[in-house]
Structures are given as structure tokens and as C-alpha cells.
Design a protein around this motif. Structure first.
Motif, short mmCIF file in Angstrom:
data_model
loop_
_atom_site.label_atom_id
_atom_site.label_comp_id
_atom_site.label_asym_id
_atom_site.label_seq_id
_atom_site.Cartn_x
_atom_site.Cartn_y
_atom_site.Cartn_z
N GLU A 197 -19.02 9.33 -55.37
CA GLU A 197 -19.67 8.19 -54.72
C GLU A 197 -19.71 8.38 -53.22
O GLU A 197 -19.59 7.42 -52.45
CB GLU A 197 -18.92 6.90 -55.08
CG GLU A 197 -18.94 6.60 -56.58
CD GLU A 197 -18.15 5.36 -56.93
OE1 GLU A 197 -17.52 4.78 -56.01
OE2 GLU A 197 -18.15 4.97 -58.11
N SER A 198 -19.90 9.60 -52.78
CA SER A 198 -19.95 9.90 -51.35
C SER A 198 -21.37 9.78 -50.84
O SER A 198 -22.34 9.67 -51.60
CB SER A 198 -19.44 11.33 -51.11
OG SER A 198 -20.23 12.25 -51.85
N GLY A 199 -21.49 9.82 -49.52
CA GLY A 199 -22.80 9.77 -48.90
C GLY A 199 -23.17 8.38 -48.44
O GLY A 199 -22.66 7.36 -48.92
N GLU A 200 -24.07 8.34 -47.47
CA GLU A 200 -24.55 7.07 -46.93
C GLU A 200 -25.81 6.62 -47.68
O GLU A 200 -26.47 7.40 -48.35
CB GLU A 200 -24.86 7.21 -45.44
CG GLU A 200 -23.66 7.62 -44.60
CD GLU A 200 -24.02 7.80 -43.14
OE1 GLU A 200 -25.23 7.74 -42.83
OE2 GLU A 200 -23.10 8.01 -42.34
N ARG A 201 -26.10 5.35 -47.53
CA ARG A 201 -27.31 4.75 -48.10
C ARG A 201 -27.42 5.01 -49.61
O ARG A 201 -28.45 5.43 -50.11
CB ARG A 201 -28.56 5.27 -47.39
CG ARG A 201 -28.56 5.02 -45.89
CD ARG A 201 -29.84 5.52 -45.25
NE ARG A 201 -29.83 5.27 -43.82
CZ ARG A 201 -29.34 6.11 -42.92
NH1 ARG A 201 -28.83 7.26 -43.33
NH2 ARG A 201 -29.36 5.82 -41.64
N ARG A 202 -26.33 4.73 -50.30
CA ARG A 202 -26.33 4.84 -51.76
C ARG A 202 -26.94 3.55 -52.31
O ARG A 202 -26.27 2.62 -52.69
CB ARG A 202 -24.90 5.06 -52.26
CG ARG A 202 -24.24 6.30 -51.68
CD ARG A 202 -22.82 6.47 -52.15
NE ARG A 202 -22.72 6.70 -53.58
CZ ARG A 202 -22.30 5.79 -54.44
NH1 ARG A 202 -21.95 4.57 -54.02
NH2 ARG A 202 -22.23 6.06 -55.72
N ARG A 203 -28.25 3.56 -52.37
CA ARG A 203 -28.97 2.30 -52.61
C ARG A 203 -29.25 2.04 -54.08
O ARG A 203 -29.28 0.90 -54.51
CB ARG A 203 -30.28 2.32 -51.83
CG ARG A 203 -30.09 2.35 -50.31
CD ARG A 203 -31.42 2.19 -49.60
NE ARG A 203 -31.25 1.93 -48.19
CZ ARG A 203 -31.46 2.82 -47.22
NH1 ARG A 203 -31.82 4.05 -47.54
NH2 ARG A 203 -31.28 2.51 -45.96
N VAL A 204 -29.55 3.06 -54.87
CA VAL A 204 -30.02 2.86 -56.24
C VAL A 204 -29.09 3.59 -57.20
O VAL A 204 -28.92 4.81 -57.11
CB VAL A 204 -31.47 3.37 -56.41
CG1 VAL A 204 -31.94 3.15 -57.85
CG2 VAL A 204 -32.40 2.68 -55.43
N LYS A 205 -28.51 2.84 -58.13
CA LYS A 205 -27.65 3.44 -59.14
C LYS A 205 -28.53 4.00 -60.27
O LYS A 205 -29.38 3.31 -60.82
CB LYS A 205 -26.69 2.40 -59.71
CG LYS A 205 -25.82 2.92 -60.84
CD LYS A 205 -25.02 1.80 -61.48
CE LYS A 205 -24.31 2.30 -62.74
NZ LYS A 205 -23.59 1.22 -63.45
N ILE A 206 -28.29 5.28 -60.61
CA ILE A 206 -29.09 5.90 -61.67
C ILE A 206 -28.25 6.28 -62.89
O ILE A 206 -28.81 6.63 -63.93
CB ILE A 206 -29.82 7.15 -61.15
CG1 ILE A 206 -28.82 8.24 -60.76
CG2 ILE A 206 -30.72 6.80 -59.98
CD1 ILE A 206 -29.46 9.58 -60.45
N GLY A 207 -26.90 6.23 -62.76
CA GLY A 207 -26.08 6.58 -63.91
C GLY A 207 -24.62 6.69 -63.54
O GLY A 207 -24.20 6.27 -62.46
N LEU A 208 -23.84 7.27 -64.47
CA LEU A 208 -22.41 7.46 -64.29
C LEU A 208 -22.07 8.93 -64.44
O LEU A 208 -22.78 9.69 -65.11
CB LEU A 208 -21.63 6.65 -65.33
CG LEU A 208 -21.88 5.14 -65.35
CD1 LEU A 208 -21.14 4.50 -66.52
CD2 LEU A 208 -21.47 4.48 -64.03
N SER A 209 -20.94 9.32 -63.83
CA SER A 209 -20.48 10.70 -63.93
C SER A 209 -19.33 10.77 -64.92
O SER A 209 -18.22 10.30 -64.63
CB SER A 209 -20.02 11.23 -62.57
OG SER A 209 -19.47 12.51 -62.69
N PRO A 210 -19.55 11.33 -66.12
CA PRO A 210 -18.47 11.37 -67.12
C PRO A 210 -17.30 12.26 -66.72
O PRO A 210 -16.20 12.10 -67.24
CB PRO A 210 -19.18 11.91 -68.38
CG PRO A 210 -20.37 12.65 -67.87
CD PRO A 210 -20.79 11.95 -66.63
#
Length: 700
Positions: A144-157
Motif C-alpha cells: 500500500e505504498s505510494g502517493e495518490r492511491r485513489r482507486v482500489k482495484i483488488g487485494l494482494s493475497p
């Protein structure tokens, strides 16, 4: 009782660094390290798996490494930590090792104590450095790093189901390629990225619809269902045979530029293509059906005539034909003199009389005649001409050409400007030009092909006429109105477009969108962000041979997308490609994609191509491509801080593109998995009437 940082690090330790290089780190696992689950104060933690993450202590930070492989080596003696009794005899014991690819570093922020991940490593660890399992918070800080994480597209298993979010500026601004086999979830991922982005924008916008523009080029008619709902994703559906609430697909032939016309008509480069371009210029200028050439046209024709005669006479002079084929040369000169005598009355001031005089002087000096004794017939012939005689004729021709300098034939606007005209008028005018230039034999087949195509009812339904739609209305409907009031998504269904023009129609839509955004920047000084989505990209953006003289419509289509890939970002046009055969895509377009969403890929050639697109230290991650389940993908590139395995968000059935596998068993037994009845009625009579044009599609 809480643990100190040193105690916590000790409980998570699993091994030590055994080998270090800039792109590879090997780790020897401790004998005491667990095999599957590690127990510590935070609860059970899964042991590292391929493509999972581990941490290595480096200075005041942790180096993040991604597991590429794990293996077992046999050792005569175990390597235990702590005190050892060398008097004991140990049996052979398996030693476990793994390899890490360094990705970046995480540090603790002094202000809030949160971890921050940064791509790249300033310092590499030394041999013997401690390797530990990441905690839950550390795992999330990596993914969950980085700036401007605006849109969730999924999960990291592989990271405790941490949320994978993207920044649309990065995802769409520098082009995205969604690659994978059929059934791996590509279409759902593309539809989801569009929908999730618009839904999030709707939440953050104060009022109204998101001012977004997506244009989906859909060759298989899959996306009509995916975007058939209302806010915030209100789509305009364009089809050849639209149903209620949909729009008729119109790509008028007067939108086409000269390259697209040449590929459509298969015009040859020598004679047909120049006349076709001239005909386009003249019909767009309104000069249709003009059988009598103007004075300027006649002067231009005279100049062409004189230029060609200079070329042929000089060629004969160099080849020696004036002495070897003197009679043929002499009679050819006499024919030129006769032609110019007829034109002298029309152009008295062009010096044609001096040319005629030079020709007659040379011919009189070499002309001979005698009576054949055996037959009594008069024989006329020319002796060999001298070089001086021929040069005097050439000088007279050039003097006349100098007098015609400065003639500018205004043939109207550029052939690439979208000005309305009728296709029948173009064919008629092309025939007139062919007669004027005396090249009808070279254009008969081209005009015949053009008339055949234009008379096809299916063709007319798409390419229309001058009154089918205006340029302004087309731009509003297909790209979008101000503030996207008419909807954020345009789905262009190409499934029923005739095969003969589907590549041209696709090229025209893409090019018109690109050029419209170019002119928007020129007029307004700012970009109008728009995303162009190309489904089944391997069909329309297919690699081609550049040494082919007459390029077909598929090549022209690919060249349009190559230009968009190279220059689109500067004008606010993002490109999304979806393909199941990346090895067939244009290398130029693929090299311009900065983000990749990779679903399951089984084909060897496609895997080799994808491996060449990523750095060497990430090759291990891509080895999982052949075994990825549906709805899972690997996200890497500009839009992701690090390569990550993603389980894409779920899409309701009603929002998924229509790309389901055929239900063979359910149809055979008459019910689906839940026991609901399935019926497949067949009415071939109705289909035949529809096929033969006796019934409209909407009537069915």
C-alpha cells in the motif's frame, strides 16, 4: 507483555544472507525456522512463499526482497545458532535456501511511527545480515505504498490481502497493456478499471457526473452489457443495428484521409494514388463533375506535356537512339510538332512556335525519300540526327517551360481535411480526371471496386453520406460533450461492421479522436484527458512489414495506433490495450506502454515477449503467469510502486462484459448448476430473413 524491537525481530528471524549481488540475494534459512507457519507475538504468520516478501536489516532501514525460488541442499552437519556441543554426532540434515530480488527499502517515519516504502536500494546488505519475516503493518506498507492511491482495484493475497490501489494519472496517462489468455479475466479487468475509476471519481466530485471520457473499441460486442447501467457509468452504445436506447454507428467516408482511402481502394502508388488524392481535393472543394478543364488546368497540362518530352528526348540522346533508331525518332519529333501546332492557338505566348521551328529544321535536314524499284512505292525515312540538332530542340522546350514557371494550380483544400462530399461524386470525378489525363485504362478497376463497395447496403449504413452526421455532432457523441453530460463512456460495437472496412473504420475513429484532442490543445491551451480502449488489440495493432509498397488497411490502422502510442500523452490521450496474443502486437505500441496488467499466459512465444518487457531481477515473478487463476493478475510498471500479484475486485454479473464460456452441459441437460431451466430455441427461418435483409435486427 509487549516485546522490545530486538525481541520482536528475533522472533521473526528465519535466516541469514549467504550471497549478495546488485540483482540477487541468496539466503540460508536457519534450521529452527518453521516450515509453513511462524508463531510470534502478532499471531501466526505464513512462511515465505514464491513471490512473497522478506526483510533484511540494512543500517536503519529494512531492504525488501521478493522470493524468487526456494530449494533444499544436503549438508553433513547442521548449522545451528547458539552454543553447540561438538562432542555430539549429528546426522545429515537438509539445509533450505532461497533467492530474493531486491525491490526497495522501508523506514519508520519519526512523526507517526508508520512504515514508508521507497523503490530502489541505496545500500545492499553484507553476508551474515539477518533476514526476517515482515509484520502485518510492514507488509501493508510495502503493497500500500505510494502517493495518490485513489482507486482500489483488488487485494494482494501474498501481502495479507493488503489493498492494491492505483493512481489513474499513472495508469492511463502513459498507456496500459492488459495481456492474458482467453478466459483469464482480461475483459472484466478492463471493464472494472473503468467502472471503479469512475465510481471513485463520482464519490470525490462535489456534484454532477465525473468529467471523464472513455472510448471503448469493441470488436466482439462484449461491453454493451458491462456499461448498460446508469450513474456514474452512463454509456453511449454505438452499433451497426442499434436497439432501443442505442445509437447507429456512423463513420462517414468524408472523415477518411488520403492514406485510408488508398488502403481501402488498394490504389497503386504510380498512377492511381496521385489521381485519387487530386480527386479528393477537388470534390472537397466542391468541384464535382467539372468535365471541362479551366485555363489554369490546361496550362498545367501543357507544362506536364513539355516536361515529359524533355525527359524522353534526353533519354534517347543518352541511349544513342537518335542514330540507331533515327526513323522512329524523327517521326516521334514530327508528332510532337503537330501536337504543339494545335496548342499554339490556345497558348500563343508560350513559345511553342520556336519548338516547332527547331523540330522542323532538324527533320528537314535529315528527311529523305526514294522510290522502291521493285514495288514502285515511295519510301520516306530520316537519317541519323546530330547531337547539336537534338540539343537545339531541348533548349527550345526548356525555354517554353521557363515561360510557364509560376503557375500555381489551386486544387482546393487538403485531401485530409474532413469536408463533406458524396462517395458517388468521388467515383464520377475520378473517371473524369482519368479521361483528362488519358489514363482511363489504369483507373477502370479502381473505380469499379469503389462503386462496388459504395453500393453495398451494409457499407452505406456505416460510412453514410454527406447528411448522415456533422463533424461537430460526431465529436459530441463519440468523444463526449462538455463536462461529459451525455455520459463518460462511449462503447463502439464493431462486431457487425463489414470486414472490408472494419480496419479503416477503427483507424478513422482512433485518428479522429487523436486529432480532435490535438486541436483542443491548440485552441484552448490545455489537454482534455481521454482514454481510448482497444479490445482484441492483436487484430488491429498487428506488426507489419515496412518494406511493402502498397500498405493495406490493417497496416494503416496499426500506424494510427503507433502514432497515438508515441504522441498521445502530450495531448491527453491515454491508450489501453487488451490482447491474448502479445507476440503479434506492434513492438512500437507495446514498447510505449508503461504499465502492464498480466493475466494467465500459457503460450511460449507470448511468455518470452512478456519476459523481455520487465527487468531481469523480476523474471521470477513472471514464472507464475502460466498458473495464475482467473481474476488474478500481476501489476507492474509505472502505475505500481512495485510488481504485485493482485486478486482483482469482484464485478457483478450484470457489469461483466459478455465473454462467458459457452454453457454446453447446461444446454445439453436443460438446466444450469443451480437447477434453473435452460432453453435454446432455434428459428432458422427468422434468422435467414434477418440474414438476407428481409427483417430488421430490432424486429427480432
Amino acid at each position: 507483555m509487549s516485546q522490545t524491537p530486538f525481541e520482536q525481530a528475533g522472533s521473526l528471524r528465519i535466516g541469514t544472507v549467504d550471497f549478495v549481488s546488485p540483482d540477487e540475494i541468496k539466503v540460508a534459512l536457519d534450521i529452527e525456522a518453521p516450515e509453513s507457519v511462524a508463531l510470534h507475538a502478532d499471531g501466526p504468520r505464513p512462511f515465505p512463499r514464491v513471490n512473497g516478501y522478506l526483510l533484511i536489516s540494512v543500517d536503519e532501514a529494512f531492504l525488501v526482497g521478493q522470493v524468487e525460488w526456494l530449494t533444499v541442499e544436503r549438508s553433513a552437519f547442521p548449522k545451528r545458532r547458539g552454543m553447540q556441543d561438538f562432542g555430539l554426532v549429528d546426522l545429515p540434515y537438509p539445509l533450505r535456501k532461497l533467492r530474493l530480488n531486491p525491490l526497495g527499502t522501508i523506514r519508520t517515519q519519526a512523526a507517526d511511527g508508520q512504515y514508508v516504502f521507497r523503490r530502489g536500494a541505496d545500500t545492499l546488505p553484507s553476508v551474515g545480515a539477518t533476514v526476517v519475516l515482515p509484520t502485518e503493518s510492514q507488509l501493508r506498507s510495502i503493497v500500500e505504498s505510494g502517493e495518490r492511491r485513489r482507486v482500489k482495484i483488488g487485494l494482494s493475497p501474498l501481502a495479507g490481502d493488503a489493498e492494491v490501489c492505483i493512481d489513474p494519472n499513472r495508469l492511463f496517462g502513459r498507456h496500459l497493456a492488459v495481456l492474458g489468455n482467453t478466459g483469464s479475466g482480461k475483459s472484466c479487468s478492463v471493464a472494472g478499471l473503468i467502472r471503479w475509476s469512475l465510481e471513485q471519481a463520482k464519490q470525490e466530485r462535489d456534484e454532477g457526473r465525473p468529467n471523464a471520457r472513455f472510448i471503448v473499441l469493441d470488436p466482439n460486442g462484449e461491453y454493451s452489457r458491462a456499461f448498460g447501467g446508469d450513474d456514474p457509468v452512463k454509456a453511449r452504445i454505438f452499433k451497426v443495428d442499434p436497439a432501443e436506447g442505442e445509437f447507429a454507428l456512423k463513420v462517414p467516408l468524408w472523415f477518411w484521409n488520403s492514406a485510408e482511402w488508398c488502403s481501402f481502394t488498394q490504389a497503386s502508388t504510380r498512377t492511381q494514388r496521385p489521381l485519387l488524392r487530386r480527386a479528393l481535393r477537388e470534390v472537397k472543394a466542391g468541384r464535382v463533375g467539372v468535365s471541362e478543364p479551366t485555363q489554369e488546368e490546361r496550362k498545367l497540362g501543357l507544362r506536364r506535356y513539355l516536361s515529359s518530352r524533355v525527359i524522353t528526348i534526353q533519354r534517347d540522346l543518352r541511349s544513342g537512339a537518335i542514330q540507331r533508331d533515327e526513323s522512329k525518332f524523327g517521326f516521334r519529333l514530327k508528332a510532337i510538332a503537330n501536337d504543339l501546332e494545335h496548342r499554339h492557338e490556345e497558348f500563343p505566348d508560350c513559345g511553342l512556335d520556336s519548338i516547332v521551328q527547331a523540330i522542323e529544321t532538324a527533320c528537314d535536314a535529315t528527311f529523305k525519300r526514294f522510290v522502291e524499284r521493285s514495288t514502285g512505292e515511295m519510301v520516306e525515312y530520316y537519317r541519323a540526327f546530330t547531337e547539336n540538332q537534338v540539343n537545339q530542340i531541348v533548349e527550345a522546350l526548356r525555354a517554353s517551360l521557363d515561360g510557364l514557371e509560376g503557375i500555381i494550380y489551386q486544387e482546393g483544400p487538403s485531401e485530409d481535411v474532413p469536408l463533406p462530399f458524396n462517395g458517388t461524386d468521388l467515383a464520377d470525378h475520378l473517371e473524369i480526371l482519368a479521361d483528362q489525363e488519358n489514363v482511363s485504362q489504369y483507373l477502370d478497376f479502381l473505380v469499379a471496386r469503389m462503386r462496388t463497395f459504395l453500393s453495398d447496403p451494409k457499407m452505406r449504413a456505416v460510412i453514410g453520406g454527406t447528411d448522415s452526421i456533422t463533424l461537430e455532432k460526431w465529436l459530441q457523441d463519440y468523444i463526449g460533450t462538455d463536462n461529459a453530460e451525455g455520459g463518460c463512456v462511449s462503447v463502439i460495437d464493431l462486431s457487425l461492421v463489414p470486414t472490408e472496412v472494419v480496419h479503416v473504420v477503427t483507424a478513422v475513429i482512433a485518428r479522429m479522436t487523436f486529432e480532435a484532442l490535438q486541436r483542443h490543445v491548440k485552441v484552448n491551451g490545455v489537454t482534455l484527458p481521454t482514454v481510448l480502449v482497444m479490445e482484441e488489440a492483436h487484430t488491429f495493432i498487428k506488426r507489419y512489414r515496412e518494406d511493402v509498397e502498397n500498405q493495406d488497411a490493417a497496416t494503416i490502422c496499426c500506424q494510427v495506433f503507433e502514432r497515438i502510442a508515441r504522441e498521445g500523452r502530450k495531448f491527453g490521450l491515454g491508450l489501453v490495450l487488451s490482447s491474448q496474443r502479445p507476440s503479434e502486437l506492434s513492438p512500437t505500441v507495446l514498447s510505449q506502454c508503461n504499465t502492464f496488467l498480466l493475466h494467465r499466459i500459457s503460450n511460449d512465444r507470448d511468455q518470452e515477449l512478456v519476459h523481455r518487457l520487465v527487468p531481469d531481477n523480476l523474471q521470477g515473478l513472471l514464472r507464475e503467469l502460466p498458473s495464475l487463476p482467473s481474476q488474478s493478475a500481476i501489476l507492474l510498471g509505472w502505475a505500481s510502486e512495485l510488481p504485485v500479484l493482485v486478486k482483482m475486485n469482484d464485478l457483478p454479473k450484470s457489469q461483466q462484459p459478455r465473454s462467458d464460456d459457452p454453457e454446453f452441459w447446461g444446454v445439453w441437460v436443460g438446466k444450469d448448476e443451480e437447477g434453473n431451466p435452460i432453453s435454446r430455441k432455434v428459428d432458422w427461418e427468422l434468422l435467414a430473413q434477418n440474414w438476407q435483409g428481409k427483417m430488421d435486427y430490432n424486429e427480432t
